[in-house]
Motif scaffolding. Structure first.
Motif, PDB file in Angstrom:
ATOM      1  N   MET A   1      11.101  14.690  30.539  1.00 24.34           N
ATOM      2  CA  MET A   1      11.657  15.904  29.989  1.00 24.34           C
ATOM      3  C   MET A   1      13.144  15.926  30.321  1.00 24.34           C
ATOM      4  SD  MET A   1       9.925  19.686  30.156  1.00 24.34           S
ATOM      5  CE  MET A   1       9.584  19.634  31.870  1.00 24.34           C
ATOM      6  N   THR A   2      13.975  16.231  29.331  1.00 25.27           N
ATOM      7  CA  THR A   2      15.417  16.276  29.487  1.00 25.27           C
ATOM      8  C   THR A   2      15.921  17.661  29.121  1.00 25.27           C
ATOM      9  OG1 THR A   2      15.543  13.969  28.817  1.00 25.27           O
ATOM     10  CG2 THR A   2      17.572  15.225  28.731  1.00 25.27           C
ATOM     11  N   THR A   3      16.822  18.227  29.939  1.00 25.58           N
ATOM     12  CA  THR A   3      17.414  19.521  29.657  1.00 25.58           C
ATOM     13  C   THR A   3      18.920  19.365  29.585  1.00 25.58           C
ATOM     14  OG1 THR A   3      15.628  20.663  30.813  1.00 25.58           O
ATOM     15  CG2 THR A   3      17.648  21.906  30.462  1.00 25.58           C
ATOM     16  N   GLN A   4      19.521  20.024  28.596  1.00 25.06           N
ATOM     17  CA  GLN A   4      20.963  19.936  28.443  1.00 25.06           C
ATOM     18  C   GLN A   4      21.506  21.259  27.932  1.00 25.06           C
ATOM     19  OE1 GLN A   4      21.598  16.788  25.585  1.00 25.06           O
ATOM     20  NE2 GLN A   4      23.207  17.865  24.574  1.00 25.06           N
ATOM     21  N   GLY A   5      22.702  21.636  28.389  1.00 21.24           N
ATOM     22  CA  GLY A   5      23.373  22.839  27.917  1.00 21.24           C
ATOM     23  C   GLY A   5      24.386  22.488  26.841  1.00 21.24           C
ATOM     24  N   GLN A  25      11.466  20.493  20.771  1.00 15.85           N
ATOM     25  CA  GLN A  25      12.602  20.930  21.566  1.00 15.85           C
ATOM     26  C   GLN A  25      12.461  22.422  21.840  1.00 15.85           C
ATOM     27  OE1 GLN A  25      16.487  18.958  20.291  1.00 15.85           O
ATOM     28  NE2 GLN A  25      15.252  18.826  18.431  1.00 15.85           N
ATOM     29  N   SER A  26      12.481  22.796  23.110  1.00 19.12           N
ATOM     30  CA  SER A  26      12.473  24.190  23.509  1.00 19.12           C
ATOM     31  C   SER A  26      13.930  24.625  23.632  1.00 19.12           C
ATOM     32  CB  SER A  26      11.755  24.347  24.845  1.00 19.12           C
ATOM     33  OG  SER A  26      11.882  25.668  25.312  1.00 19.12           O
ATOM     34  N   MET A  60      10.839  27.222  19.659  1.00 18.98           N
ATOM     35  CA  MET A  60      10.266  25.894  19.775  1.00 18.98           C
ATOM     36  C   MET A  60      10.538  25.213  18.448  1.00 18.98           C
ATOM     37  SD  MET A  60       8.709  23.739  21.721  1.00 18.98           S
ATOM     38  CE  MET A  60       8.057  24.757  23.026  1.00 18.98           C
ATOM     39  N   VAL A  61      11.340  24.155  18.477  1.00 22.14           N
ATOM     40  CA  VAL A  61      11.712  23.438  17.261  1.00 22.14           C
ATOM     41  C   VAL A  61      10.805  22.218  17.127  1.00 22.14           C
ATOM     42  CG1 VAL A  61      13.590  22.285  16.036  1.00 22.14           C
ATOM     43  CG2 VAL A  61      14.079  24.268  17.498  1.00 22.14           C
ATOM     44  N   ALA A  62      10.114  22.148  16.012  1.00 22.46           N
ATOM     45  CA  ALA A  62       9.155  21.069  15.770  1.00 22.46           C
ATOM     46  C   ALA A  62       9.873  19.741  15.536  1.00 22.46           C
ATOM     47  CB  ALA A  62       8.300  21.408  14.556  1.00 22.46           C
ATOM     48  N   PRO A  63       9.176  18.634  15.769  1.00 19.34           N
ATOM     49  CA  PRO A  63       9.771  17.327  15.478  1.00 19.34           C
ATOM     50  C   PRO A  63      10.289  17.262  14.036  1.00 19.34           C
ATOM     51  CG  PRO A  63       7.714  17.035  16.654  1.00 19.34           C
ATOM     52  CD  PRO A  63       7.815  18.495  16.289  1.00 19.34           C
ATOM     53  N   TYR A  64      11.410  16.593  13.867  1.00 13.20           N
ATOM     54  CA  TYR A  64      12.052  16.362  12.564  1.00 13.20           C
ATOM     55  C   TYR A  64      12.520  17.649  11.892  1.00 13.20           C
ATOM     56  CZ  TYR A  64       9.800  11.998  13.660  1.00 13.20           C
ATOM     57  OH  TYR A  64       9.385  10.874  14.325  1.00 13.20           O
ATOM     58  N   LYS A  77      31.766  33.829  17.026  1.00 12.02           N
ATOM     59  CA  LYS A  77      30.821  34.162  18.103  1.00 12.02           C
ATOM     60  C   LYS A  77      30.563  32.915  18.938  1.00 12.02           C
ATOM     61  CE  LYS A  77      30.234  37.970  15.674  1.00 12.02           C
ATOM     62  NZ  LYS A  77      31.059  37.851  14.505  1.00 12.02           N
ATOM     63  N   THR A  78      30.683  33.052  20.251  1.00 10.77           N
ATOM     64  CA  THR A  78      30.366  31.941  21.139  1.00 10.77           C
ATOM     65  C   THR A  78      28.877  31.995  21.455  1.00 10.77           C
ATOM     66  OG1 THR A  78      32.573  32.028  22.084  1.00 10.77           O
ATOM     67  CG2 THR A  78      30.908  30.830  23.332  1.00 10.77           C
ATOM     68  N   THR A  79      28.218  30.868  21.264  1.00 12.90           N
ATOM     69  CA  THR A  79      26.762  30.800  21.438  1.00 12.90           C
ATOM     70  C   THR A  79      26.438  29.663  22.401  1.00 12.90           C
ATOM     71  OG1 THR A  79      26.435  31.634  19.207  1.00 12.90           O
ATOM     72  CG2 THR A  79      24.603  30.470  20.199  1.00 12.90           C
ATOM     73  N   TYR A  80      25.563  29.956  23.361  1.00  9.37           N
ATOM     74  CA  TYR A  80      25.174  28.998  24.386  1.00  9.37           C
ATOM     75  C   TYR A  80      23.720  28.621  24.201  1.00  9.37           C
ATOM     76  CZ  TYR A  80      29.369  31.044  26.353  1.00  9.37           C
ATOM     77  OH  TYR A  80      30.653  31.500  26.530  1.00  9.37           O
ATOM     78  N   LEU A  81      23.431  27.322  24.321  1.00  7.63           N
ATOM     79  CA  LEU A  81      22.065  26.824  24.191  1.00  7.63           C
ATOM     80  C   LEU A  81      21.654  26.099  25.452  1.00  7.63           C
ATOM     81  CD1 LEU A  81      22.132  25.093  20.683  1.00  7.63           C
ATOM     82  CD2 LEU A  81      21.641  27.479  21.192  1.00  7.63           C
ATOM     83  N   LEU A  82      20.409  26.230  25.810  1.00  7.42           N
ATOM     84  CA  LEU A  82      19.777  25.389  26.820  1.00  7.42           C
ATOM     85  C   LEU A  82      18.623  24.719  26.111  1.00  7.42           C
ATOM     86  CD1 LEU A  82      19.754  24.511  29.765  1.00  7.42           C
ATOM     87  CD2 LEU A  82      18.161  26.387  30.221  1.00  7.42           C
ATOM     88  N   VAL A  83      18.703  23.411  25.952  1.00  4.57           N
ATOM     89  CA  VAL A  83      17.727  22.668  25.159  1.00  4.57           C
ATOM     90  C   VAL A  83      16.923  21.750  26.081  1.00  4.57           C
ATOM     91  CG1 VAL A  83      17.397  21.066  23.248  1.00  4.57           C
ATOM     92  CG2 VAL A  83      19.301  22.691  23.195  1.00  4.57           C
ATOM     93  N   THR A  84      15.604  21.857  26.019  1.00  4.84           N
ATOM     94  CA  THR A  84      14.716  20.981  26.754  1.00  4.84           C
ATOM     95  C   THR A  84      13.893  20.168  25.771  1.00  4.84           C
ATOM     96  OG1 THR A  84      14.555  22.576  28.564  1.00  4.84           O
ATOM     97  CG2 THR A  84      12.884  20.838  28.493  1.00  4.84           C
ATOM     98  N   VAL A  85      13.999  18.860  25.833  1.00  2.00           N
ATOM     99  CA  VAL A  85      13.185  17.988  24.995  1.00  2.00           C
ATOM    100  C   VAL A  85      11.862  17.780  25.692  1.00  2.00           C
ATOM    101  CG1 VAL A  85      13.012  15.718  23.927  1.00  2.00           C
ATOM    102  CG2 VAL A  85      15.239  16.859  24.064  1.00  2.00           C
ATOM    103  N   ILE A  86      10.786  18.073  24.980  1.00  2.00           N
ATOM    104  CA  ILE A  86       9.451  18.026  25.578  1.00  2.00           C
ATOM    105  C   ILE A  86       8.742  16.749  25.166  1.00  2.00           C
ATOM    106  CG2 ILE A  86       7.229  19.201  25.685  1.00  2.00           C
ATOM    107  CD1 ILE A  86       8.783  21.781  25.081  1.00  2.00           C
TER     108      ILE A  86
END
Length: 86
Positions: A1-5, A25-26, A60-64, A77-86
């Motif tokens: 599992m990888t997490t990135q901001g 991807q969460s 929760m973003v599905a594959p593809y 607008k400034t938008t921040y993401l924290l993405v975890t690949v499951i």
């Protein structure tokens, strides 16, 4: 599992915030202004899911699949993401 901001500037043009992957991807999103979320570059302020000022959304973003964002124009607008690949 990888997490990135990640950080994005969202304005009146659709911006791809999550690219297609062969994994789920969460995604946790925090924004400093109202933005609208959709699954293609055709997202608009009338068709997208609205995230309001200071709120957080988790998707929760599905594959593809992709995630796109747009704002109502005017100020960026400034938008921040924290993405975890499951």
């Amino acid at each position: 599992m990888t997490t990135q901001g990640q950080q994005f500037s969202i304005d009146g043009s659709a911006v791809k915030i999550i690219s297609s992957s062969n994994h789920y991807q969460s995604v946790v999103i925090h924004t400093d202004g109202a933005i609208y979320i959709g699954d293609s570059n055709a997202v608009s302020t009338s068709t997208g899911f609205k995230l309001d000022v200071g709120t957080e959304g988790e998707f929760m973003v599905a594959p593809y699949s992709e995630l796109w964002a747009i704002s109502n124009g005017g100020t960026t607008k400034t938008t921040y993401l924290l993405v975890t690949v499951i």
